[in-house]
Design a protein around this motif. Structure first.
Motif, short mmCIF file in Angstrom:
data_model
loop_
_atom_site.label_atom_id
_atom_site.label_comp_id
_atom_site.label_asym_id
_atom_site.label_seq_id
_atom_site.Cartn_x
_atom_site.Cartn_y
_atom_site.Cartn_z
N SER A 1 0.83 -1.20 0.00
CA SER A 1 0.00 0.00 0.00
C SER A 1 0.87 1.26 0.00
CB SER A 1 -0.91 0.01 1.24
OG SER A 1 -1.43 1.30 1.43
N ALA A 2 1.89 1.24 0.82
CA ALA A 2 2.72 2.44 0.97
C ALA A 2 3.53 2.70 -0.30
CB ALA A 2 3.65 2.29 2.17
N VAL A 3 4.18 1.66 -0.80
CA VAL A 3 5.02 1.84 -1.99
C VAL A 3 4.15 1.83 -3.23
CG1 VAL A 3 6.85 0.86 -3.40
CG2 VAL A 3 7.01 0.77 -0.91
N VAL B 1 2.81 4.59 -6.79
CA VAL B 1 3.09 5.68 -7.69
C VAL B 1 3.52 6.94 -6.92
CG1 VAL B 1 1.92 7.17 -9.35
CG2 VAL B 1 1.60 4.72 -9.44
N GLY B 2 3.11 6.99 -5.64
CA GLY B 2 3.53 8.11 -4.80
C GLY B 2 5.05 8.19 -4.68
N ASN B 3 5.69 7.07 -4.45
CA ASN B 3 7.14 7.06 -4.33
C ASN B 3 7.81 7.20 -5.69
OD1 ASN B 3 5.63 5.19 -2.60
ND2 ASN B 3 7.52 5.12 -1.42
N PHE C 1 -7.54 10.21 -9.10
CA PHE C 1 -6.42 10.63 -9.97
C PHE C 1 -5.35 9.56 -10.08
CE2 PHE C 1 -4.67 12.26 -5.89
CZ PHE C 1 -3.36 11.85 -5.99
N TYR C 2 -5.27 8.72 -9.05
CA TYR C 2 -4.27 7.65 -9.06
C TYR C 2 -4.52 6.70 -10.23
CZ TYR C 2 -0.87 4.96 -6.24
OH TYR C 2 0.25 4.35 -5.75
N GLY C 3 -5.79 6.47 -10.51
CA GLY C 3 -6.14 5.59 -11.62
C GLY C 3 -5.65 6.15 -12.95
N PHE D 1 2.55 11.95 4.29
CA PHE D 1 1.29 11.25 4.53
C PHE D 1 0.91 10.38 3.35
CE2 PHE D 1 0.64 14.25 8.01
CZ PHE D 1 -0.04 13.46 8.92
N PHE D 2 1.06 10.96 2.17
CA PHE D 2 0.65 10.24 0.97
C PHE D 2 1.45 8.97 0.77
CE2 PHE D 2 0.31 9.30 -3.53
CZ PHE D 2 -1.03 9.51 -3.78
N THR D 3 2.79 9.06 0.83
CA THR D 3 3.57 7.84 0.55
C THR D 3 3.34 6.79 1.62
OG1 THR D 3 5.55 8.71 1.61
CG2 THR D 3 5.51 8.73 -0.77
N LEU D 4 3.09 7.20 2.86
CA LEU D 4 2.88 6.18 3.89
C LEU D 4 1.42 5.72 3.97
CD1 LEU D 4 5.15 7.50 6.80
CD2 LEU D 4 5.60 5.58 5.28
N SER D 5 0.59 6.21 3.09
CA SER D 5 -0.85 5.87 3.09
C SER D 5 -1.52 6.24 4.41
CB SER D 5 -1.10 4.37 2.84
OG SER D 5 -0.36 3.90 1.76
N LEU D 6 -1.21 7.43 4.91
CA LEU D 6 -1.74 7.82 6.21
C LEU D 6 -2.77 8.94 6.11
CD1 LEU D 6 1.48 8.01 8.38
CD2 LEU D 6 -0.22 6.19 8.27
N1 PHE Z 1 1.04 5.33 -0.48
C1 PHE Z 1 0.57 5.22 -1.81
C2 PHE Z 1 1.68 5.59 -2.77
O1 PHE Z 1 2.70 6.06 -2.38
C3 PHE Z 1 -0.64 6.06 -2.04
C4 PHE Z 1 -1.73 5.89 -1.04
C5 PHE Z 1 -2.24 6.99 -0.38
C6 PHE Z 1 -2.28 4.64 -0.76
C7 PHE Z 1 -3.25 6.86 0.55
C8 PHE Z 1 -3.30 4.50 0.16
C9 PHE Z 1 -3.78 5.61 0.83
O2 PHE Z 1 1.54 5.46 -3.94
#
Ligand code: PHE
Length: 451
Positions: free
Chosen positions: A25-27, A29-31, A111-113, A232-237
């Motif tokens: 989840s954390a790793v 497209v954010g990273n 937007f992730y999609g 926050f985003f990269t850690l899915s928090l």
């Molecule tokens: N952490 C994910 C990423 O880095 C994005 C994400 C954000 C996932 C919030 C779940 C909740 O790509």
């Protein structure tokens, strides 16, 4: 009422499985995509420093709190918040925090999609050889013409959304386990190979300094806000993903050790991507602040010029797609789990409804590259940029702020010490970070950036 040891939605089969799922989840497209582009837009190393500090002093303690609330509640984030509030003598209205998170997750997936759809499309573009020998201006033009082609982007976004809905509908199963167990390490190795390639350009040192030559004077309030949002985003928090995943975590796994490991892995992947992208940017005379297109311009350029780049690039974008999938499914898990609990629907129906909403909203982000490219929503931002800004810079830190207050000040202390299995100084450090540092830091950054 003691918490149950299992969740109705299923359980991760082991501690390792939880680590894999949460790291998956954390790793994402954010990273891989967003971190380098944010570093570039926000001026480099100062942003990186702020990001690292946010991960350590805000991210890790907040993630521990989310996981503990989930594992104690064993339900969707919304219902876990209700039950833990009641057991702590608080109003059930804390559920609003869960709703906010569920909604944020849907917006993020929207937007992730689209980005993940771009990555999928680039599997084909790279493998087909279209990138062979291209120069910087050609590769930029190709990217612009691709994102400008509404139908194409919609098709790829749709494909990605279908894949996400399909996996969520099936639940925590073998497919996911496979993806995280084998594909994530493969991605890691591929990124290492890309770093080796970047090191062969004579701009590796320049890229490295851009990332790590810290100069506190470069920090602005806005770049700190962006760094905090990025953390926050990269850690899915900040939206309940880690509460949802914590609910499926075996009771005997240690939270601090597990969360620490996830944070370290996540940070390493982001930094490694920076070390791939920036040397290539400098070597090719590109703009560091190219924005969302950064990865889709620099990497194809590199693949187009290296031996075996056609295949290597194809595999890379394929693995990015898998990394994206193990993240996208976790964005709607909070909402899906709640819909299942509340309306007694099957997971499949819930996934289709929630995923469908994210898909629809995501069309706005698809259009931002073409028919809506002149539309400005928040300030001078396109629809796409607005959703990115609203979710990562506002909603996630805000969710984290309210949650830190809830967990640090109001949640029953016995629940906390039971779940964290910590006492003495280590518990005091965590309490100090979650009670004072996290909320005050988030608040101050907000106020500074909004002024
Ligand atoms: N952490 C994910 C990423 O880095 C994005 C994400 C954000 C996932 C919030 C779940 C909740 O790509």
């Amino acid at each position: 009422m003691p918490s149950s040891s299992v969740s109705m939605h299923g359980m991760w089969s082991s501690r390792l499985m939880f680590i894999l799922a949460a790291t998956g989840s954390a790793v994402g497209v954010g990273n891989i995509w967003m971190f380098p582009y944010m570093v570039g837009v926000n001026g480099g190393s100062a942003f990186v420093l702020a990001y690292l500090i946010c991960i350590a002093v805000i991210g890790v303690p907040v993630m521990m709190a989310e996981v503990l609330v989930g594992r104690e509640g064993r339900q969707s984030p919304i219902n876990s918040l209700i039950s833990l509030s009641e057991r702590s003598g608080l109003s059930p209205h804390w559920r609003v925090l869960g709703w906010m998170g569920a909604l944020t997750g849907i917006l993020i997936l929207s937007f992730y999609g689209v980005i993940s759809g771009w990555a999928m499309a680039y599997v084909v573009t790279t493998v087909s050889g279209d990138m062979n020998g291209v120069d910087a201006s050609q590769v930029t033009a190709m990217f612009d013409s691709f994102t400008g082609d509404m139908t194409q982007v919609m098709v790829w976004q749709g494909a990605f959304m279908i894949a996400t809905i399909f996996i969520v509908a099936r639940g925590v199963g073998d497919g996911l386990e496979m993806a995280v167990k084998y594909l994530m390490p493969a991605l890691f190795i591929l990124i290492l190979a890309l770093i080796a390639y970047a090191a062969t350009t004579d701009h590796f040192g320049e890229g490295f300094r851009f990332l790590f030559q810290f100069n506190a004077a470069d920090l602005t309030a806005e770049s700190i806000l962006a760094a905090m949002g990025m953390a926050f985003f990269t850690l899915s928090l900040g939206m309940g993903t880690m509460i949802a995943y914590g609910a499926y975590m075996p009771p005997d796994a240690n939270i601090l050790g597990t969360v620490g490991l996830i944070a370290v892995l996540d940070t390493i992947v982001a930094l490694m991507m920076g070390m791939v992208i920036f040397p290539l940017v400098f070597a090719n005379g590109l703009e560091v602040s190219a924005g969302p297109g950064l990865m889709f311009i620099t990497l194809p350029l590199a693949f187009g010029h290296m031996d075996g780049g056609q295949l290597f690039g194809g595999i890379f974008f394929l693995l990015v797609t898998f990394a994206a999938l193990t993240s996208s499914i976790s964005m709607i898990e909070p909402a899906v789990a709640w819909v299942v609990e509340k309306f007694k629907l099957t997971r499949a129906v819930a996934a289709i409804v929630i995923g469908g909403i994210a898909w629809l909203i995501g069309l706005g982000s698809v259009f931002s590259g073409n028919i809506w490219s002149d539309l400005q929503v928040l300030g001078d931002r396109t629809f796409f940029d607005s959703v990115v800004f609203l979710t990562s810079n506002i909603l996630l830190p805000l969710g984290g702020l309210i949650f830190a207050i809830f967990a640090g000040w109001l949640l029953n202390r016995e629940i906390i010490s039971g779940q964290l299995e910590m006492s003495g100084p280590s518990l005091q450090v965590w309490s100090f970070l979650i009670r004072y540092i996290a909320p005050v830091a988030i608040f101050v950054v907000f106020v500074m950036a909004l002024r």
